[in-house]
Enzyme design. Sequence first.
Site, PDB file in Angstrom:
ATOM      1  N   SER A  10      38.728  63.713  15.796  1.00 59.28           N
ATOM      2  CA  SER A  10      38.573  62.108  15.803  1.00 59.28           C
ATOM      3  C   SER A  10      37.055  61.840  16.244  1.00 59.28           C
ATOM      4  O   SER A  10      36.503  62.155  17.012  1.00 59.28           O
ATOM      5  CB  SER A  10      39.427  61.755  16.850  1.00 59.28           C
ATOM      6  OG  SER A  10      39.087  60.306  17.184  1.00 59.28           O
ATOM      7  N   HIS A  35      40.107  62.259  11.491  1.00 59.85           N
ATOM      8  CA  HIS A  35      40.989  61.245  12.167  1.00 59.85           C
ATOM      9  C   HIS A  35      40.078  60.003  12.536  1.00 59.85           C
ATOM     10  O   HIS A  35      39.049  60.152  13.134  1.00 59.85           O
ATOM     11  CB  HIS A  35      41.620  61.838  13.271  1.00 59.85           C
ATOM     12  CG  HIS A  35      42.640  61.139  14.030  1.00 59.85           C
ATOM     13  ND1 HIS A  35      43.996  60.731  13.579  1.00 59.85           N
ATOM     14  CD2 HIS A  35      42.568  60.104  15.073  1.00 59.85           C
ATOM     15  CE1 HIS A  35      44.501  59.884  14.397  1.00 59.85           C
ATOM     16  NE2 HIS A  35      43.911  59.512  15.322  1.00 59.85           N
ATOM     17  N   ASP A  37      39.995  56.199  14.293  1.00 58.81           N
ATOM     18  CA  ASP A  37      40.992  55.434  15.100  1.00 58.81           C
ATOM     19  C   ASP A  37      40.422  54.128  15.111  1.00 58.81           C
ATOM     20  O   ASP A  37      39.209  53.657  15.802  1.00 58.81           O
ATOM     21  CB  ASP A  37      40.745  55.992  16.574  1.00 58.81           C
ATOM     22  CG  ASP A  37      41.531  57.177  16.791  1.00 58.81           C
ATOM     23  OD1 ASP A  37      42.622  57.216  16.793  1.00 58.81           O
ATOM     24  OD2 ASP A  37      40.704  58.354  17.245  1.00 58.81           O
ATOM     25  N   MET A  39      40.933  50.194  16.277  1.00 61.69           N
ATOM     26  CA  MET A  39      41.436  49.540  17.340  1.00 61.69           C
ATOM     27  C   MET A  39      40.946  48.101  17.399  1.00 61.69           C
ATOM     28  O   MET A  39      39.709  47.794  16.983  1.00 61.69           O
ATOM     29  CB  MET A  39      41.016  49.946  18.781  1.00 61.69           C
ATOM     30  CG  MET A  39      41.155  51.680  18.793  1.00 61.69           C
ATOM     31  SD  MET A  39      40.667  52.134  20.505  1.00 61.69           S
ATOM     32  CE  MET A  39      40.949  53.765  20.168  1.00 61.69           C
ATOM     33  N   HIS A  68      44.214  56.040  11.662  1.00 61.67           N
ATOM     34  CA  HIS A  68      45.164  55.712  12.829  1.00 61.67           C
ATOM     35  C   HIS A  68      45.075  54.310  13.109  1.00 61.67           C
ATOM     36  O   HIS A  68      43.898  53.820  13.948  1.00 61.67           O
ATOM     37  CB  HIS A  68      44.920  56.575  14.092  1.00 61.67           C
ATOM     38  CG  HIS A  68      45.978  56.166  15.168  1.00 61.67           C
ATOM     39  ND1 HIS A  68      45.559  56.725  16.405  1.00 61.67           N
ATOM     40  CD2 HIS A  68      47.192  55.564  15.391  1.00 61.67           C
ATOM     41  CE1 HIS A  68      46.762  56.639  17.255  1.00 61.67           C
ATOM     42  NE2 HIS A  68      47.230  55.717  16.695  1.00 61.67           N
ATOM     43  N   MET A  70      45.688  51.248  15.275  1.00 61.65           N
ATOM     44  CA  MET A  70      46.002  50.941  16.381  1.00 61.65           C
ATOM     45  C   MET A  70      45.941  49.180  16.444  1.00 61.65           C
ATOM     46  O   MET A  70      44.913  48.681  17.112  1.00 61.65           O
ATOM     47  CB  MET A  70      45.354  51.302  17.811  1.00 61.65           C
ATOM     48  CG  MET A  70      45.971  52.766  17.752  1.00 61.65           C
ATOM     49  SD  MET A  70      44.888  53.843  18.676  1.00 61.65           S
ATOM     50  CE  MET A  70      43.670  54.375  17.591  1.00 61.65           C
ATOM     51  N   MET A 139      51.878  60.057  20.299  1.00 57.28           N
ATOM     52  CA  MET A 139      50.584  59.933  21.030  1.00 57.28           C
ATOM     53  C   MET A 139      51.058  60.377  22.521  1.00 57.28           C
ATOM     54  O   MET A 139      52.059  60.477  23.010  1.00 57.28           O
ATOM     55  CB  MET A 139      50.488  58.326  21.730  1.00 57.28           C
ATOM     56  CG  MET A 139      49.922  57.327  20.367  1.00 57.28           C
ATOM     57  SD  MET A 139      48.502  58.075  19.665  1.00 57.28           S
ATOM     58  CE  MET A 139      47.478  58.247  21.057  1.00 57.28           C
ATOM     59  N   ASP A 177      48.261  63.399  19.386  1.00 56.56           N
ATOM     60  CA  ASP A 177      46.986  62.711  19.483  1.00 56.56           C
ATOM     61  C   ASP A 177      46.788  62.419  21.137  1.00 56.56           C
ATOM     62  O   ASP A 177      47.661  61.557  21.532  1.00 56.56           O
ATOM     63  CB  ASP A 177      47.047  61.383  18.537  1.00 56.56           C
ATOM     64  CG  ASP A 177      45.752  60.893  18.657  1.00 56.56           C
ATOM     65  OD1 ASP A 177      44.824  61.346  19.094  1.00 56.56           O
ATOM     66  OD2 ASP A 177      45.493  59.801  17.874  1.00 56.56           O
TER      67      ASP A 177
HETATM   68  C1  DX5 Z   1      43.315  57.345  21.422  1.00 60.76           C
HETATM   69  C2  DX5 Z   1      42.962  57.810  20.082  1.00 60.76           C
HETATM   70  C3  DX5 Z   1      42.680  59.479  19.897  1.00 60.76           C
HETATM   71  C4  DX5 Z   1      41.551  59.881  20.557  1.00 60.76           C
HETATM   72  C5  DX5 Z   1      41.661  61.125  21.198  1.00 60.76           C
HETATM   73  O1  DX5 Z   1      43.770  55.931  21.220  1.00 60.76           O
HETATM   74  O2  DX5 Z   1      44.184  57.587  18.900  1.00 60.76           O
HETATM   75  O3  DX5 Z   1      42.833  59.544  18.488  1.00 60.76           O
HETATM   76  O4  DX5 Z   1      40.152  59.575  19.906  1.00 60.76           O
HETATM   77  O5  DX5 Z   1      40.649  61.526  21.784  1.00 60.76           O
HETATM   78  P1  DX5 Z   1      40.886  62.968  22.820  1.00 60.76           P
HETATM   79  O6  DX5 Z   1      41.079  63.809  22.178  1.00 60.76           O
HETATM   80  O7  DX5 Z   1      39.466  62.795  23.589  1.00 60.76           O
HETATM   81  O8  DX5 Z   1      41.959  62.379  23.575  1.00 60.76           O
HETATM   82 ZN    ZN Z   2      44.270  58.640  17.108  1.00 64.35          ZN
END
Ligand code: DX5
Ligand code: ZN
Length: 236
Positions: A10, A35, A37, A39, A68, A70, A139, A177
């Site tokens: 990620s 990956h 993320d 948000m 992903h 969110m 998750m 994840d």
């Molecule tokens: C959290 C993200 C993850 C995050 C994982 O909301 O969806 O993808 O980057 O990071 P680590 O591996 O540090 O938990």
């Molecule tokens: Zn993620």
Amino acid sequence: MSRPVLVAPSILSADFARLGEELQVISRSGADWVHLDVMDGHFVPNLTFGPPLIAQIRRHSALPFDVHLMIERPQDWLKAYRDAGADRLTIHLEACRHVQRHLVQIRELGAAAGLCLNPQTPLAGLEYVLPDCDHVLVMTVNPGFGGQSLLEPVVGKIADLRRMIDGLGLPTLIEVDGGIDRGNAQRILAAGADVLVMGSAFFREQEKQALVDHLHAAAIPNKRGKPHAGRSARSP
Ligand code: DX5
Ligand code: ZN
């Protein structure tokens, strides 16, 4: 036979001032997907980036972009993320009233469709939309931040989902994840995961290729005696 292990670093834990170089680091490590993320500050209490940044970094990597989302109302943004370069689009069950419709929309856009469950969300109900999912993202932390500790009770949910998918004879991949590192990866794979997302543990690792080799070598024998899904089946 064993299920292949896929590794998806990620970029949330990457140096955002050097994203192009960080993507090359990911490629050189032998990882399988990138990956990303996304948000929105509403669905999760944090903000990251959107389609323009993804479009700009797309040319720095040949790996599949696993996006992903969110965000609230992900259905309004699917085409924008696909156009920006997403190969796989994951939406949260908790963010959608008509999740099956949106999974179909993702596939119609030519991307692989993924559905994500927060730690507290049960598997019930997922069964009926599983045929529309190329992957389910489980998750193992509350989404919003990298660097959190894995929530141990959720490992049991991975095993339950493995039984559900295998019972239905589906090729749906299980992606996990949150809080995954060298120390717990084997247990997560043993529970039935196919894809390991790794943020902080990947970027703090000095020997990234050795880490990815180690994870690839940790493939768990498939109890059903058949390959779970070919690599071609998992790429969009
Ligand atoms: C959290 C993200 C993850 C995050 C994982 O909301 O969806 O993808 O980057 O990071 P680590 O591996 O540090 O938990
Ligand atoms: Zn993620």
